[in-house]
Design a protein around this motif. Structure first.
Motif, mmCIF file in Angstrom:
data_model
loop_
_atom_site.group_PDB
_atom_site.id
_atom_site.type_symbol
_atom_site.label_atom_id
_atom_site.label_comp_id
_atom_site.label_asym_id
_atom_site.label_seq_id
_atom_site.Cartn_x
_atom_site.Cartn_y
_atom_site.Cartn_z
ATOM 1 N N HIS A 165 0.846 -1.187 0.000
ATOM 2 C CA HIS A 165 0.000 0.000 0.000
ATOM 3 C C HIS A 165 0.881 1.236 0.000
ATOM 4 C CE1 HIS A 165 -3.151 2.825 1.009
ATOM 5 N NE2 HIS A 165 -4.026 1.865 0.769
ATOM 6 N N PRO A 166 0.494 2.279 -0.705
ATOM 7 C CA PRO A 166 1.350 3.472 -0.816
ATOM 8 C C PRO A 166 1.815 4.057 0.512
ATOM 9 C CG PRO A 166 -0.466 3.618 -2.366
ATOM 10 C CD PRO A 166 -0.722 2.399 -1.526
ATOM 11 N N TYR A 167 1.001 3.949 1.579
ATOM 12 C CA TYR A 167 1.447 4.551 2.832
ATOM 13 C C TYR A 167 1.844 3.501 3.877
ATOM 14 C CZ TYR A 167 -3.429 3.936 4.450
ATOM 15 O OH TYR A 167 -4.661 3.422 4.771
ATOM 16 N N PRO A 171 16.445 -0.109 3.461
ATOM 17 C CA PRO A 171 15.479 0.398 2.478
ATOM 18 C C PRO A 171 14.028 0.072 2.824
ATOM 19 C CG PRO A 171 17.353 -0.620 1.376
ATOM 20 C CD PRO A 171 17.496 -0.935 2.824
ATOM 21 N N ALA A 172 13.815 -0.995 3.630
ATOM 22 C CA ALA A 172 12.448 -1.348 4.024
ATOM 23 C C ALA A 172 11.845 -0.322 4.972
ATOM 24 C CB ALA A 172 12.427 -2.730 4.680
ATOM 25 N N ILE A 173 12.693 0.495 5.604
ATOM 26 C CA ILE A 173 12.205 1.563 6.482
ATOM 27 C C ILE A 173 11.854 2.752 5.606
ATOM 28 C CG2 ILE A 173 12.786 3.125 8.361
ATOM 29 C CD1 ILE A 173 14.741 0.984 9.367
ATOM 30 N N THR A 174 10.594 3.066 5.537
ATOM 31 C CA THR A 174 10.137 4.106 4.604
ATOM 32 C C THR A 174 9.476 5.289 5.291
ATOM 33 O OG1 THR A 174 8.003 2.997 4.306
ATOM 34 C CG2 THR A 174 9.775 2.388 2.785
ATOM 35 N N VAL A 182 3.110 12.939 4.329
ATOM 36 C CA VAL A 182 2.662 12.637 5.688
ATOM 37 C C VAL A 182 1.738 11.424 5.629
ATOM 38 C CG1 VAL A 182 1.367 13.482 7.681
ATOM 39 C CG2 VAL A 182 2.865 15.043 6.411
ATOM 40 N N VAL A 183 2.112 10.360 6.331
ATOM 41 C CA VAL A 183 1.357 9.113 6.185
ATOM 42 C C VAL A 183 0.586 8.690 7.431
ATOM 43 C CG1 VAL A 183 2.805 8.212 4.342
ATOM 44 C CG2 VAL A 183 3.428 7.740 6.709
ATOM 45 N N TYR A 184 0.900 9.281 8.588
ATOM 46 C CA TYR A 184 0.076 8.963 9.762
ATOM 47 C C TYR A 184 0.189 10.065 10.801
ATOM 48 C CZ TYR A 184 4.043 7.464 12.743
ATOM 49 O OH TYR A 184 5.191 7.417 13.491
#
Length: 261
Positions: free
Chosen positions: A35-37, A50-53, A160-162
Protein backbone atom coordinates in the motif's frame (compact mmCIF):
# COMPACT_ATOMS: atom_id res chain seq x y z
CA UNK A 1 14.61 -47.50 29.87
CA UNK A 2 15.79 -44.02 30.89
CA UNK A 3 17.36 -43.51 27.48
CA UNK A 4 14.12 -44.56 25.77
CA UNK A 5 12.10 -42.15 27.90
CA UNK A 6 14.56 -39.37 27.12
CA UNK A 7 14.25 -40.02 23.37
CA UNK A 8 10.47 -40.04 23.63
CA UNK A 9 10.57 -36.75 25.58
CA UNK A 10 12.82 -35.12 22.99
CA UNK A 11 10.63 -36.34 20.14
CA UNK A 12 7.57 -34.75 21.75
CA UNK A 13 9.13 -31.60 23.24
CA UNK A 14 11.40 -30.44 20.41
CA UNK A 15 9.69 -28.93 17.36
CA UNK A 16 10.57 -30.31 13.98
CA UNK A 17 13.05 -28.29 11.95
CA UNK A 18 11.45 -26.19 9.21
CA UNK A 19 11.47 -27.77 5.79
CA UNK A 20 11.68 -26.00 2.44
CA UNK A 21 11.41 -28.26 -0.55
CA UNK A 22 12.76 -27.48 -4.04
CA UNK A 23 10.09 -25.97 -6.26
CA UNK A 24 8.09 -24.30 -3.50
CA UNK A 25 7.19 -20.73 -4.43
CA UNK A 26 6.71 -18.20 -1.63
CA UNK A 27 6.36 -15.16 -3.86
CA UNK A 28 3.15 -13.14 -4.06
CA UNK A 29 1.26 -12.72 -7.34
CA UNK A 30 2.82 -10.12 -9.64
CA UNK A 31 -0.08 -7.72 -9.16
CA UNK A 32 0.35 -7.53 -5.38
CA UNK A 33 2.06 -4.31 -4.31
CA UNK A 34 2.53 -2.66 -0.90
CA UNK A 35 0.00 0.00 0.00
CA UNK A 36 1.35 3.47 -0.82
CA UNK A 37 1.45 4.55 2.83
CA UNK A 38 2.74 1.29 4.32
CA UNK A 39 6.27 0.72 5.58
CA UNK A 40 8.43 0.31 8.65
CA UNK A 41 8.92 3.33 10.92
CA UNK A 42 12.15 4.59 12.43
CA UNK A 43 12.95 7.24 15.02
CA UNK A 44 15.89 9.53 14.48
CA UNK A 45 17.73 10.67 11.37
CA UNK A 46 19.33 7.42 10.21
CA UNK A 47 17.64 5.10 7.73
CA UNK A 48 18.99 1.66 8.55
CA UNK A 49 17.38 -0.29 5.72
CA UNK A 50 15.48 0.40 2.48
CA UNK A 51 12.45 -1.35 4.02
CA UNK A 52 12.21 1.56 6.48
CA UNK A 53 10.14 4.11 4.60
CA UNK A 54 8.64 6.29 7.35
CA UNK A 55 10.24 8.55 9.95
CA UNK A 56 8.26 9.28 13.10
CA UNK A 57 8.46 12.93 14.08
CA UNK A 58 7.68 14.04 17.63
CA UNK A 59 6.02 17.44 17.24
CA UNK A 60 5.06 19.66 20.16
CA UNK A 61 2.44 22.36 20.42
CA UNK A 62 5.12 24.46 22.13
CA UNK A 63 7.46 24.39 19.12
CA UNK A 64 4.80 25.27 16.56
CA UNK A 65 2.88 27.89 18.57
CA UNK A 66 5.55 29.90 20.44
CA UNK A 67 3.34 32.97 21.12
CA UNK A 68 -0.41 33.66 21.22
CA UNK A 69 -1.69 33.67 17.64
CA UNK A 70 1.84 33.08 16.27
CA UNK A 71 2.58 29.85 14.43
CA UNK A 72 5.89 28.60 13.09
CA UNK A 73 5.60 25.63 10.76
CA UNK A 74 9.17 25.82 9.44
CA UNK A 75 10.61 23.20 11.80
CA UNK A 76 8.00 20.66 10.74
CA UNK A 77 8.46 21.57 7.07
CA UNK A 78 12.19 20.96 7.48
CA UNK A 79 11.59 17.51 8.99
CA UNK A 80 9.32 16.59 6.09
CA UNK A 81 11.83 17.89 3.51
CA UNK A 82 14.73 16.00 5.09
CA UNK A 83 12.77 12.78 5.14
CA UNK A 84 11.76 13.26 1.51
CA UNK A 85 15.39 13.82 0.54
CA UNK A 86 16.18 10.45 2.15
CA UNK A 87 13.38 8.77 0.20
CA UNK A 88 11.11 8.63 3.23
CA UNK A 89 7.84 10.05 4.50
CA UNK A 90 6.82 11.09 8.00
CA UNK A 91 4.39 10.27 10.77
CA UNK A 92 3.31 13.08 13.08
CA UNK A 93 3.06 12.65 16.85
CA UNK A 94 1.45 15.93 17.85
CA UNK A 95 1.85 16.37 21.62
CA UNK A 96 0.17 18.99 23.76
CA UNK A 97 -0.34 17.67 27.32
CA UNK A 98 3.09 16.94 28.76
CA UNK A 99 4.53 20.13 30.28
CA UNK A 100 7.51 20.34 27.93
CA UNK A 101 5.10 20.09 24.97
CA UNK A 102 2.85 22.95 26.12
CA UNK A 103 3.79 26.55 25.17
CA UNK A 104 5.21 28.57 28.03
CA UNK A 105 2.81 31.38 27.19
CA UNK A 106 -0.16 29.09 27.87
CA UNK A 107 1.13 28.28 31.36
CA UNK A 108 2.16 31.86 32.11
CA UNK A 109 -1.07 33.40 30.80
CA UNK A 110 -3.71 30.92 31.95
CA UNK A 111 -1.92 29.51 35.03
CA UNK A 112 -3.39 26.01 34.68
CA UNK A 113 -2.87 23.18 37.13
CA UNK A 114 0.39 21.40 36.32
CA UNK A 115 0.97 18.11 38.12
CA UNK A 116 4.04 16.05 38.87
CA UNK A 117 2.99 12.63 37.57
CA UNK A 118 3.56 9.84 40.12
CA UNK A 119 6.07 7.37 38.74
CA UNK A 120 5.04 3.99 37.41
CA UNK A 121 7.81 2.30 39.40
CA UNK A 122 10.60 3.45 41.71
CA UNK A 123 13.44 2.76 39.26
CA UNK A 124 11.80 4.71 36.42
CA UNK A 125 14.59 6.82 34.88
CA UNK A 126 12.34 9.69 33.72
CA UNK A 127 10.00 12.09 35.48
CA UNK A 128 7.21 14.01 33.78
CA UNK A 129 4.70 16.75 34.41
CA UNK A 130 1.30 17.06 32.74
CA UNK A 131 -0.75 20.20 32.13
CA UNK A 132 -4.25 18.89 32.75
CA UNK A 133 -5.76 19.52 29.32
CA UNK A 134 -9.50 19.75 30.08
CA UNK A 135 -9.03 23.08 31.84
CA UNK A 136 -11.15 25.40 29.67
CA UNK A 137 -8.57 28.03 28.71
CA UNK A 138 -5.89 25.43 27.94
CA UNK A 139 -8.37 23.39 25.92
CA UNK A 140 -9.52 26.45 23.95
CA UNK A 141 -5.93 27.46 23.15
CA UNK A 142 -5.07 23.96 21.95
CA UNK A 143 -8.08 23.79 19.64
CA UNK A 144 -7.24 27.21 18.23
CA UNK A 145 -3.81 25.79 17.44
CA UNK A 146 -5.35 22.69 15.81
CA UNK A 147 -7.46 24.89 13.55
CA UNK A 148 -4.34 26.79 12.46
CA UNK A 149 -2.53 23.52 11.81
CA UNK A 150 -5.46 22.24 9.75
CA UNK A 151 -5.29 25.31 7.50
CA UNK A 152 -1.70 24.53 6.49
CA UNK A 153 -2.71 21.40 4.56
CA UNK A 154 0.33 19.58 5.94
CA UNK A 155 -1.74 16.61 7.11
CA UNK A 156 -3.16 16.09 3.63
CA UNK A 157 0.21 15.94 1.88
CA UNK A 158 1.48 12.66 0.45
CA UNK A 159 4.68 12.96 2.46
CA UNK A 160 2.66 12.64 5.69
CA UNK A 161 1.36 9.11 6.19
CA UNK A 162 0.08 8.96 9.76
CA UNK A 163 -0.74 10.95 12.87
CA UNK A 164 -1.65 10.06 16.46
CA UNK A 165 -4.57 11.30 18.53
CA UNK A 166 -2.86 11.45 21.90
CA UNK A 167 -4.55 11.29 25.27
CA UNK A 168 -3.09 11.53 28.78
CA UNK A 169 -1.19 8.98 30.83
CA UNK A 170 1.54 8.42 33.38
CA UNK A 171 3.80 6.51 30.98
CA UNK A 172 5.02 9.10 28.51
CA UNK A 173 2.49 11.78 29.28
CA UNK A 174 0.18 11.36 26.30
CA UNK A 175 -0.63 7.73 25.64
CA UNK A 176 -3.88 6.72 27.34
CA UNK A 177 -4.46 4.97 30.61
CA UNK A 178 -5.71 6.14 33.97
CA UNK A 179 -4.58 4.83 37.34
CA UNK A 180 -6.57 5.33 40.54
CA UNK A 181 -3.83 7.60 41.91
CA UNK A 182 -3.95 9.77 38.77
CA UNK A 183 -7.71 10.15 38.81
CA UNK A 184 -7.80 11.07 42.47
CA UNK A 185 -5.22 13.78 41.84
CA UNK A 186 -7.08 15.14 38.79
CA UNK A 187 -10.35 15.27 40.71
CA UNK A 188 -8.75 16.98 43.69
CA UNK A 189 -6.91 19.58 41.59
CA UNK A 190 -9.53 20.40 38.93
CA UNK A 191 -12.82 18.85 40.07
CA UNK A 192 -12.81 16.59 37.02
CA UNK A 193 -15.93 14.50 36.36
CA UNK A 194 -16.30 11.44 34.13
CA UNK A 195 -18.57 13.22 31.59
CA UNK A 196 -16.13 16.15 31.46
CA UNK A 197 -13.23 13.81 30.75
CA UNK A 198 -15.12 11.93 28.03
CA UNK A 199 -16.22 15.21 26.43
CA UNK A 200 -12.62 16.48 26.38
CA UNK A 201 -11.40 13.33 24.66
CA UNK A 202 -14.25 13.34 22.14
CA UNK A 203 -13.47 16.93 21.19
CA UNK A 204 -9.82 16.06 20.79
CA UNK A 205 -10.82 13.33 18.32
CA UNK A 206 -13.01 15.86 16.50
CA UNK A 207 -10.24 18.46 16.39
CA UNK A 208 -7.63 16.13 14.94
CA UNK A 209 -10.09 14.68 12.44
CA UNK A 210 -10.89 18.20 11.27
CA UNK A 211 -7.17 18.95 10.87
CA UNK A 212 -6.82 15.70 8.88
CA UNK A 213 -10.05 16.30 6.96
CA UNK A 214 -10.29 13.99 3.95
CA UNK A 215 -7.44 11.78 5.18
CA UNK A 216 -8.80 10.72 8.55
CA UNK A 217 -7.54 7.20 7.81
CA UNK A 218 -4.02 8.48 8.54
CA UNK A 219 -4.96 9.00 12.19
CA UNK A 220 -4.85 6.49 15.04
CA UNK A 221 -6.27 6.80 18.54
CA UNK A 222 -4.11 5.62 21.44
CA UNK A 223 -6.96 3.89 23.28
CA UNK A 224 -9.55 1.23 22.64
CA UNK A 225 -12.70 0.35 24.52
CA UNK A 226 -13.95 1.75 27.83
CA UNK A 227 -11.16 2.65 30.23
CA UNK A 228 -10.60 4.13 33.65
CA UNK A 229 -10.10 2.88 37.21
CA UNK A 230 -13.78 2.72 38.09
CA UNK A 231 -17.19 1.93 36.59
CA UNK A 232 -18.15 5.60 36.27
CA UNK A 233 -15.24 6.40 33.93
CA UNK A 234 -15.58 3.16 32.01
CA UNK A 235 -19.24 3.99 31.39
CA UNK A 236 -18.43 7.55 30.31
CA UNK A 237 -15.71 6.44 27.87
CA UNK A 238 -17.69 3.51 26.42
CA UNK A 239 -18.19 4.05 22.71
CA UNK A 240 -15.41 6.63 22.27
CA UNK A 241 -13.23 4.22 20.31
CA UNK A 242 -16.17 3.32 18.08
CA UNK A 243 -16.90 7.03 17.67
CA UNK A 244 -13.38 7.57 16.33
CA UNK A 245 -13.44 4.46 14.14
CA UNK A 246 -16.68 5.66 12.54
CA UNK A 247 -14.78 8.74 11.39
CA UNK A 248 -12.27 6.52 9.60
CA UNK A 249 -9.60 6.60 12.31
CA UNK A 250 -7.50 3.55 13.23
CA UNK A 251 -6.18 2.29 16.57
CA UNK A 252 -2.61 2.15 17.85
CA UNK A 253 -1.86 -0.36 20.62
CA UNK A 254 1.39 -0.41 22.61
CA UNK A 255 2.13 -4.00 21.60
CA UNK A 256 2.89 -2.93 18.04
CA UNK A 257 6.05 -1.24 19.31
CA UNK A 258 7.49 -4.64 20.17
CA UNK A 259 7.03 -6.28 16.78
CA UNK A 260 10.23 -7.06 14.81
CA UNK A 261 12.42 -5.14 17.26
Amino acid sequence: MKQLLLLLFLAVALPAAPVIRPGWDWSLPEGVQPHPYSGFVTWGPKRYDPAITVRGVMVTWKRLNPKPGVYDWQWLETQISRAKADGMRVGIHLKGVQRDAVPDWVVETHKPVVIDVPVLQDNQPWRIQNVLPWQPKVDAAFHQFLKAFGKTGIAQREEVVYGYIHGISASRGEEMFIRKIDLEMWQEKTGLTAPQFADWLRRRVDGLCEAFKGVEYKLAITFAGPFGPNAEYRKATAGLAEYALAKGVGVRGGGIDFMHV
